[in-house]
Design a protein around this motif. Sequence first.
Motif, PDB file in Angstrom:
ATOM      1  N   ASN A   1       7.579  11.028   1.230  1.00 56.56           N
ATOM      2  CA  ASN A   1       6.838   9.778   1.052  1.00 56.56           C
ATOM      3  C   ASN A   1       5.325   9.916   0.886  1.00 56.56           C
ATOM      4  O   ASN A   1       4.714   9.133   0.161  1.00 56.56           O
ATOM      5  CB  ASN A   1       7.099   8.859   2.248  1.00 56.56           C
ATOM      6  CG  ASN A   1       8.556   8.489   2.381  1.00 56.56           C
ATOM      7  OD1 ASN A   1       9.040   7.573   1.737  1.00 56.56           O
ATOM      8  ND2 ASN A   1       9.281   9.231   3.211  1.00 56.56           N
ATOM      9  N   LEU A   2       4.717  10.884   1.549  1.00 57.21           N
ATOM     10  CA  LEU A   2       3.263  10.960   1.570  1.00 57.21           C
ATOM     11  C   LEU A   2       2.661  12.176   0.869  1.00 57.21           C
ATOM     12  O   LEU A   2       1.467  12.183   0.565  1.00 57.21           O
ATOM     13  CB  LEU A   2       2.774  10.930   3.032  1.00 57.21           C
ATOM     14  CG  LEU A   2       3.232   9.721   3.851  1.00 57.21           C
ATOM     15  CD1 LEU A   2       2.778   9.862   5.303  1.00 57.21           C
ATOM     16  CD2 LEU A   2       2.696   8.430   3.258  1.00 57.21           C
TER      17      LEU A   2
ATOM     18  N   TRP B   1       1.081   4.112  -2.832  1.00 53.07           N
ATOM     19  CA  TRP B   1       0.850   5.524  -2.496  1.00 53.07           C
ATOM     20  C   TRP B   1       1.997   6.383  -3.034  1.00 53.07           C
ATOM     21  O   TRP B   1       1.764   7.437  -3.636  1.00 53.07           O
ATOM     22  CB  TRP B   1       0.724   5.693  -0.989  1.00 53.07           C
ATOM     23  CG  TRP B   1       0.502   7.125  -0.594  1.00 53.07           C
ATOM     24  CD1 TRP B   1       1.459   8.079  -0.362  1.00 53.07           C
ATOM     25  CD2 TRP B   1      -0.760   7.794  -0.433  1.00 53.07           C
ATOM     26  NE1 TRP B   1       0.885   9.286  -0.068  1.00 53.07           N
ATOM     27  CE2 TRP B   1      -0.474   9.144  -0.099  1.00 53.07           C
ATOM     28  CE3 TRP B   1      -2.099   7.376  -0.518  1.00 53.07           C
ATOM     29  CZ2 TRP B   1      -1.481  10.073   0.153  1.00 53.07           C
ATOM     30  CZ3 TRP B   1      -3.091   8.308  -0.278  1.00 53.07           C
ATOM     31  CH2 TRP B   1      -2.784   9.635   0.056  1.00 53.07           C
ATOM     32  N   LYS B   2       3.241   5.930  -2.828  1.00 51.67           N
ATOM     33  CA  LYS B   2       4.397   6.696  -3.269  1.00 51.67           C
ATOM     34  C   LYS B   2       4.429   6.861  -4.784  1.00 51.67           C
ATOM     35  O   LYS B   2       4.952   7.844  -5.299  1.00 51.67           O
ATOM     36  CB  LYS B   2       5.697   6.024  -2.808  1.00 51.67           C
ATOM     37  CG  LYS B   2       6.018   6.204  -1.345  1.00 51.67           C
ATOM     38  CD  LYS B   2       7.476   5.881  -1.042  1.00 51.67           C
ATOM     39  CE  LYS B   2       8.392   6.918  -1.630  1.00 51.67           C
ATOM     40  NZ  LYS B   2       9.795   6.784  -1.158  1.00 51.67           N
TER      41      LYS B   2
ATOM     42  N   TRP C   1       6.920  13.066   5.710  1.00 49.68           N
ATOM     43  CA  TRP C   1       5.748  13.361   4.875  1.00 49.68           C
ATOM     44  C   TRP C   1       6.185  13.863   3.504  1.00 49.68           C
ATOM     45  O   TRP C   1       5.676  13.427   2.474  1.00 49.68           O
ATOM     46  CB  TRP C   1       4.851  14.393   5.562  1.00 49.68           C
ATOM     47  CG  TRP C   1       3.751  14.896   4.678  1.00 49.68           C
ATOM     48  CD1 TRP C   1       3.828  15.899   3.758  1.00 49.68           C
ATOM     49  CD2 TRP C   1       2.398  14.404   4.599  1.00 49.68           C
ATOM     50  NE1 TRP C   1       2.621  16.074   3.114  1.00 49.68           N
ATOM     51  CE2 TRP C   1       1.733  15.164   3.610  1.00 49.68           C
ATOM     52  CE3 TRP C   1       1.696  13.397   5.276  1.00 49.68           C
ATOM     53  CZ2 TRP C   1       0.396  14.950   3.294  1.00 49.68           C
ATOM     54  CZ3 TRP C   1       0.358  13.197   4.945  1.00 49.68           C
ATOM     55  CH2 TRP C   1      -0.278  13.966   3.970  1.00 49.68           C
TER      56      TRP C   1
ATOM     57  N   ILE D   1       0.848  -1.203   0.000  1.00 52.14           N
ATOM     58  CA  ILE D   1       0.000   0.000   0.000  1.00 52.14           C
ATOM     59  C   ILE D   1       0.877   1.244   0.000  1.00 52.14           C
ATOM     60  O   ILE D   1       0.615   2.219  -0.712  1.00 52.14           O
ATOM     61  CB  ILE D   1      -0.943   0.005   1.228  1.00 52.14           C
ATOM     62  CG1 ILE D   1      -1.951  -1.146   1.123  1.00 52.14           C
ATOM     63  CG2 ILE D   1      -1.670   1.348   1.325  1.00 52.14           C
ATOM     64  CD1 ILE D   1      -2.858  -1.278   2.337  1.00 52.14           C
ATOM     65  N   PHE D   2       1.938   1.201   0.814  1.00 54.09           N
ATOM     66  CA  PHE D   2       2.868   2.323   0.905  1.00 54.09           C
ATOM     67  C   PHE D   2       3.538   2.581  -0.449  1.00 54.09           C
ATOM     68  O   PHE D   2       3.643   3.729  -0.904  1.00 54.09           O
ATOM     69  CB  PHE D   2       3.920   2.027   1.978  1.00 54.09           C
ATOM     70  CG  PHE D   2       4.931   3.118   2.165  1.00 54.09           C
ATOM     71  CD1 PHE D   2       4.555   4.359   2.662  1.00 54.09           C
ATOM     72  CD2 PHE D   2       6.266   2.912   1.836  1.00 54.09           C
ATOM     73  CE1 PHE D   2       5.487   5.373   2.838  1.00 54.09           C
ATOM     74  CE2 PHE D   2       7.201   3.917   2.003  1.00 54.09           C
ATOM     75  CZ  PHE D   2       6.812   5.149   2.512  1.00 54.09           C
TER      76      PHE D   2
ATOM     77  N   ASN E   1       5.192  13.576  -4.596  1.00 54.96           N
ATOM     78  CA  ASN E   1       5.165  12.369  -5.424  1.00 54.96           C
ATOM     79  C   ASN E   1       4.947  12.705  -6.897  1.00 54.96           C
ATOM     80  O   ASN E   1       5.412  11.982  -7.784  1.00 54.96           O
ATOM     81  CB  ASN E   1       4.067  11.416  -4.928  1.00 54.96           C
ATOM     82  CG  ASN E   1       4.411  10.833  -3.570  1.00 54.96           C
ATOM     83  OD1 ASN E   1       5.574  10.744  -3.213  1.00 54.96           O
ATOM     84  ND2 ASN E   1       3.411  10.438  -2.804  1.00 54.96           N
TER      85      ASN E   1
ATOM     86  N   TYR F   1       1.543   6.563  -6.941  1.00 55.38           N
ATOM     87  CA  TYR F   1       0.341   7.082  -7.599  1.00 55.38           C
ATOM     88  C   TYR F   1      -0.446   8.149  -6.831  1.00 55.38           C
ATOM     89  O   TYR F   1      -1.468   8.616  -7.323  1.00 55.38           O
ATOM     90  CB  TYR F   1      -0.609   5.923  -7.913  1.00 55.38           C
ATOM     91  CG  TYR F   1      -0.034   4.911  -8.863  1.00 55.38           C
ATOM     92  CD1 TYR F   1       0.161   5.218 -10.213  1.00 55.38           C
ATOM     93  CD2 TYR F   1       0.331   3.636  -8.424  1.00 55.38           C
ATOM     94  CE1 TYR F   1       0.705   4.282 -11.093  1.00 55.38           C
ATOM     95  CE2 TYR F   1       0.869   2.691  -9.293  1.00 55.38           C
ATOM     96  CZ  TYR F   1       1.046   3.025 -10.628  1.00 55.38           C
ATOM     97  OH  TYR F   1       1.573   2.105 -11.491  1.00 55.38           O
ATOM     98  N   SER F   2       0.019   8.550  -5.667  1.00 51.99           N
ATOM     99  CA  SER F   2      -0.766   9.527  -4.893  1.00 51.99           C
ATOM    100  C   SER F   2      -0.831  10.891  -5.563  1.00 51.99           C
ATOM    101  O   SER F   2      -1.659  11.731  -5.193  1.00 51.99           O
ATOM    102  CB  SER F   2      -0.203   9.671  -3.467  1.00 51.99           C
ATOM    103  OG  SER F   2       1.103  10.215  -3.487  1.00 51.99           O
TER     104      SER F   2
ATOM    105  N   LEU G   1      -4.115  12.385  -6.601  1.00 49.35           N
ATOM    106  CA  LEU G   1      -4.916  13.212  -5.681  1.00 49.35           C
ATOM    107  C   LEU G   1      -4.698  14.692  -5.963  1.00 49.35           C
ATOM    108  O   LEU G   1      -5.624  15.496  -5.828  1.00 49.35           O
ATOM    109  CB  LEU G   1      -4.550  12.894  -4.231  1.00 49.35           C
ATOM    110  CG  LEU G   1      -4.939  11.502  -3.724  1.00 49.35           C
ATOM    111  CD1 LEU G   1      -4.458  11.316  -2.286  1.00 49.35           C
ATOM    112  CD2 LEU G   1      -6.456  11.317  -3.800  1.00 49.35           C
TER     113      LEU G   1
ATOM    114  N   PRO H   1       1.328  14.292  -1.866  1.00 49.27           N
ATOM    115  CA  PRO H   1       0.927  14.050  -3.258  1.00 49.27           C
ATOM    116  C   PRO H   1       1.696  14.908  -4.264  1.00 49.27           C
ATOM    117  O   PRO H   1       2.051  14.440  -5.349  1.00 49.27           O
ATOM    118  CB  PRO H   1      -0.572  14.406  -3.254  1.00 49.27           C
ATOM    119  CG  PRO H   1      -1.000  14.091  -1.852  1.00 49.27           C
ATOM    120  CD  PRO H   1       0.158  14.564  -1.004  1.00 49.27           C
TER     121      PRO H   1
END
Length: 215
Positions: free
Chosen positions: A54-55, A8-9, A51, A4-5, A60, A11-12, A15, A57
């Motif tokens: 890695n998190l 997220w990295k 953040w 999942i991580f 990324n 395709y986030s 968002l 959007p």
Amino acid sequence: MKNIFKFWKKYSFVLLIAFITLSLFDLRFALAAVICMAAPVFSAVFKGRFWCGNLCPRGNFYDNVVAKFSRKKKVPEFLKSYLFRVLVLVLMMTVFILGIKQNWGDLYGIGLVFYRMIVITTIIGIVMSFVYNHRTWCHFCPMGTISSLVSKSRKNKHVLNVSADCVSCKICERQCSLGIIPYEYKGELLNHADCIQCGKCAVVCPKNAIGYKST
């Protein structure tokens, strides 16, 4: 959880595109930007600028899309200096606060303030990536600057570690888009206040000397 991580990295950034698109139809969607303003500062208390690397959007988006077209040049020290970063922080927060105050009570008006801020800064980041590298914006992102100051004061322990096995081959340095030199932290935590904990240095390390290990 690990898959999942990774998802997220990779395709986030969708968002970010959804945020920009949906807000065109209803500016109240733009209020969601408050999450990306608060989250990096909150997470900095526990894991530094995790953040950002890695998190986020937008981060990324820069990593997975813009990086393909970036010049990958070194960012000038001036753009990384706290003087410049604080000036950007003060300027943007002043404009932001005045905009919120002027539109207080009007969700559409406040949404427009958020929308303009995200779109304009994203465009700046894209333009700067063509001049330097894809993470240039992250050097002076206002929330990144606040997160960096929090990290600096907290001296976080939940960050990457460079073990004594490091041979200073400098491969990690070439992979860091923030211009940090991981091998200088040999035998220590990589607790540089601006390290976004993206882990790219750990991936390329031929000795597996970088990772989330205890010292």
